[in-house]
Design a protein around this motif. Structure first.
Motif, PDB file in Angstrom:
ATOM      1  N   GLY A 188     -83.259 -92.634 -15.798  1.00 54.51           N
ATOM      2  CA  GLY A 188     -83.157 -91.090 -16.331  1.00 54.51           C
ATOM      3  C   GLY A 188     -81.850 -90.594 -16.272  1.00 54.51           C
ATOM      4  O   GLY A 188     -81.389 -90.050 -17.352  1.00 54.51           O
TER       5      GLY A 188
ATOM      6  N   TYR B 228     -87.991 -86.177 -23.079  1.00 53.40           N
ATOM      7  CA  TYR B 228     -88.828 -86.172 -21.786  1.00 53.40           C
ATOM      8  C   TYR B 228     -90.263 -85.302 -22.082  1.00 53.40           C
ATOM      9  O   TYR B 228     -91.014 -85.763 -21.459  1.00 53.40           O
ATOM     10  CB  TYR B 228     -88.002 -85.498 -20.808  1.00 53.40           C
ATOM     11  CG  TYR B 228     -87.013 -86.593 -20.240  1.00 53.40           C
ATOM     12  CD1 TYR B 228     -87.232 -87.789 -19.661  1.00 53.40           C
ATOM     13  CD2 TYR B 228     -85.771 -86.214 -19.993  1.00 53.40           C
ATOM     14  CE1 TYR B 228     -86.435 -88.408 -19.241  1.00 53.40           C
ATOM     15  CE2 TYR B 228     -84.539 -87.053 -19.542  1.00 53.40           C
ATOM     16  CZ  TYR B 228     -84.965 -88.132 -18.998  1.00 53.40           C
ATOM     17  OH  TYR B 228     -83.904 -89.183 -18.774  1.00 53.40           O
TER      18      TYR B 228
ATOM     19  N   CYS C 247     -82.647 -84.812 -14.888  1.00 54.21           N
ATOM     20  CA  CYS C 247     -82.081 -84.569 -16.304  1.00 54.21           C
ATOM     21  C   CYS C 247     -81.444 -82.939 -16.352  1.00 54.21           C
ATOM     22  O   CYS C 247     -80.477 -82.927 -17.102  1.00 54.21           O
ATOM     23  CB  CYS C 247     -82.983 -84.671 -17.442  1.00 54.21           C
ATOM     24  SG  CYS C 247     -84.076 -83.364 -17.697  1.00 54.21           S
TER      25      CYS C 247
ATOM     26  N   VAL D 174     -82.727 -84.164 -25.223  1.00 52.36           N
ATOM     27  CA  VAL D 174     -82.923 -84.588 -23.860  1.00 52.36           C
ATOM     28  C   VAL D 174     -84.451 -83.884 -23.559  1.00 52.36           C
ATOM     29  O   VAL D 174     -85.136 -84.929 -22.889  1.00 52.36           O
ATOM     30  CB  VAL D 174     -81.629 -84.105 -22.813  1.00 52.36           C
ATOM     31  CG1 VAL D 174     -82.524 -84.591 -21.599  1.00 52.36           C
ATOM     32  CG2 VAL D 174     -80.598 -84.902 -23.198  1.00 52.36           C
TER      33      VAL D 174
ATOM     34  N   THR E 217     -80.307 -89.878 -19.997  1.00 49.01           N
ATOM     35  CA  THR E 217     -79.949 -88.417 -20.197  1.00 49.01           C
ATOM     36  C   THR E 217     -78.644 -88.215 -21.001  1.00 49.01           C
ATOM     37  O   THR E 217     -78.467 -87.606 -21.861  1.00 49.01           O
ATOM     38  CB  THR E 217     -80.114 -87.580 -19.068  1.00 49.01           C
ATOM     39  OG1 THR E 217     -81.419 -87.519 -18.643  1.00 49.01           O
ATOM     40  CG2 THR E 217     -79.636 -86.255 -19.287  1.00 49.01           C
TER      41      THR E 217
ATOM     42  N   TRP F 155     -77.932 -82.138 -26.426  1.00 49.46           N
ATOM     43  CA  TRP F 155     -78.773 -81.771 -25.170  1.00 49.46           C
ATOM     44  C   TRP F 155     -80.010 -81.339 -25.507  1.00 49.46           C
ATOM     45  O   TRP F 155     -80.989 -81.457 -24.729  1.00 49.46           O
ATOM     46  CB  TRP F 155     -77.947 -80.915 -24.472  1.00 49.46           C
ATOM     47  CG  TRP F 155     -77.588 -79.386 -25.240  1.00 49.46           C
ATOM     48  CD1 TRP F 155     -76.493 -79.140 -25.697  1.00 49.46           C
ATOM     49  CD2 TRP F 155     -78.662 -78.186 -25.002  1.00 49.46           C
ATOM     50  NE1 TRP F 155     -76.822 -77.915 -26.398  1.00 49.46           N
ATOM     51  CE2 TRP F 155     -78.061 -77.274 -25.918  1.00 49.46           C
ATOM     52  CE3 TRP F 155     -79.870 -78.139 -24.772  1.00 49.46           C
ATOM     53  CZ2 TRP F 155     -78.721 -76.207 -26.186  1.00 49.46           C
ATOM     54  CZ3 TRP F 155     -80.586 -76.872 -24.975  1.00 49.46           C
ATOM     55  CH2 TRP F 155     -79.955 -75.952 -25.624  1.00 49.46           C
TER      56      TRP F 155
ATOM     57  N   SER G 292     -77.932 -82.659 -18.115  1.00 48.43           N
ATOM     58  CA  SER G 292     -77.855 -81.669 -19.451  1.00 48.43           C
ATOM     59  C   SER G 292     -77.042 -80.508 -19.397  1.00 48.43           C
ATOM     60  O   SER G 292     -76.337 -79.863 -20.458  1.00 48.43           O
ATOM     61  CB  SER G 292     -79.327 -81.244 -19.696  1.00 48.43           C
ATOM     62  OG  SER G 292     -80.172 -82.508 -19.801  1.00 48.43           O
TER      63      SER G 292
END
Length: 465
Positions: free
Chosen positions: A167, A188, A4, A184, A171, A181, A8
């Motif tokens: 993922g 997780y 990620c 994200v 993401t 962002w 990101s």
């Protein structure tokens, strides 16, 4: 959680040189005030749009991406000892809870501390995730009978293939949503906490400690693996490091990690610069090899178990066959990639076939440590994972040294030849040194009982004297 960060960073950063280096609470100017403005508690906590954008150059972003592996490599070997002493259940749940907390707080670290604090947080994630593989293999060592070992281990390792498939698009979706962002890392973080809770409440270190297992199932597993009450209290590091099977596993593991870095890290650049196709921009092209890997993973692991159960091949020969199929197919596939025409369909087909067969190593080298020592499989995995990641960390350096021109097909061929050569050599070492025989140091030696015959005679007297 590993994948990620790269996606990101695309949403977190900008290449706009007209703005200052970092948009945060200490550096708001008239030039970037319209980009990000603190407006209330939610904005200060990064819970409402707009979100800060950072001016981090490529070197800074690479340092952030690399920082995870600095922590990951450092704690590998100690993690094997922790798994043996604390138990896999505590270690895995604890590692996930740490990841959850760090991930959830990472957006605040980025905003209030800059890229340096992001790197520190990623190092913490690397340190905690170093416990995952030793913990998993310690757990597999206690729960996987030989006749089911390949399938159960492959099912677990299948997460390596399925993770990027799910993922990467998730993401990107979250980063482009109103959550931005920061969402994200929070997503997780919550997910890691949920998985940690599931592990804590639903698993046990051994069948004997599980509150809901049936007696028949417990007996079935323990008859194959052994009673955990005979587990040695300390890890015999010297004996592990002097065992030839350990060096066979290390050799094969180095090739697997090196190949993964080339295939998943460097190949997209080859596709972009030589094939003139941005594979990362095409979700289907990115996901297809991983999906194929996930499905073929179960077929090859089933075949490996059948070869053992039907006694067509010994356990040692089955592990060598599986490792050889995966390593040699990857080596040949890389050589083919170096010479195929510049047609996307052909390149993608070769890549899918390569990855689809490469996964057979899940039924080979990746399960071999459990064959040799169920009690110390976590410690053995920590050693091979440490050395393989340390050696494979040279892959980007070697690639950068070779690729003086990223558009040169000739130089890319050299990169692929180096990776293929490592696959060939490591597989040869594995074929020579590899074994799946249970090590004598896996269990405590049987206690020798000395009987005093004169003392026992009165109890053995059958005449009643």
């Amino acid at each position: 959680m590993r994948a990620c960060m790269g996606v990101s960073l695309v949403a977190m950063t900008t290449s706009d040189t007209t703005h200052t280096t970092l948009y945060n609470h200490t550096n708001i100017t008239s030039d970037n005030a319209n980009k990000y403005k603190v407006d209330g508690v939610l904005s200060a906590l990064l819970l409402s749009y707009p979100y800060p954008i950072f001016k981090w150059n490529k070197k800074t972003q690479d340092a952030i991406l690399s920082s995870f592996f600095w922590g990951y490599v450092v704690l590998q070997v100690p993690a094997g000892q922790l798994a043996h002493r604390l138990g896999a259940r505590r270690l895995l749940a604890g590692a996930l809870f740490v990841n959850a907390l760090v991930s959830f707080c990472l957006p605040w670290a980025a905003y209030y501390g800059g890229w340096a604090w992001v790197a520190v947080f990623r190092i913490k994630q690397g340190l905690s995730q170093a416990c995952i593989m030793p913990g998993i293999h310690t757990l597999l060592g206690k729960w996987t009978p030989l006749r089911e070992r390949s399938r159960l281990t492959a099912w677990v390792h299948g997460g390596h293939a399925l993770g990027p498939v799910l993922g990467l698009p998730v993401t990107g979706f979250i980063a482009s949503s109103p959550l931005g962002w920061p969402g994200v890392f929070r997503f997780y973080g919550v997910l890691a906490a949920l998985v940690g809770a599931l592990i804590w409440y639903l698993t046990a270190d051994t069948p004997a400690k599980h509150p809901y297992i049936t007696y028949g199932e417990k007996l079935y597993i323990e008859n194959d693996i052994g009673d955990d009450s005979q587990k040695p209290k300390t890890v015999p590091w010297r004996k592990i490091l002097s065992h030839r099977g350990m060096y066979a596993i290390i050799a094969a593991h180095i090739a697997q990690v090196w190949g993964q870095i080339i295939l998943y890290g460097e190949l997209p650049y080859f596709m972009d610069k030589v094939m003139e196709v941005n594979i990362k921009a095409n979700g289907m092209l990115t996901a297809l090899p991983f999906l194929v890997m996930w499905f073929t993973n179960f077929f090859f692991s089933w075949v490996a178990d059948k070869l053992i159960v039907k006694k067509i091949l010994s356990v040692t020969h089955t592990r060598k066959l599986a490792t050889s199929v995966g390593s040699l197919s990857a080596a040949i596939g890389l050589i083919v990639l170096a010479f195929v025409p510049k047609k996307l369909v052909i390149v993608e087909t070769v890549l899918v076939v390569l990855v689809g067969f490469k996964v057979t190593t899940h039924a080979g080298v990746y399960v071999n440590n459990i064959d040799i020592s169920p009690n110390f499989s976590g410690a053995m995995m920590s050693i091979s994972n440490f050395i393989s990641n340390l050696c494979a960390s040279l892959a980007p350096i070697v690639t950068a040294f070779i690729l003086t021109d990223v558009t040169s097909e000739y130089l890319w061929r050299q990169v692929f030849f180096v990776a293929a050569g490592i696959y060939f050599v490591s597989n040869l070492v594995y074929l020579i040194l590899g074994t799946a025989e249970r090590a004598e140091w896996n269990d405590l030696p049987k206690k020798q009982i000395t009987i005093n015959v004169e003392e026992c005679n009165p109890m053995l007297d059958t005449e009643g004297k």
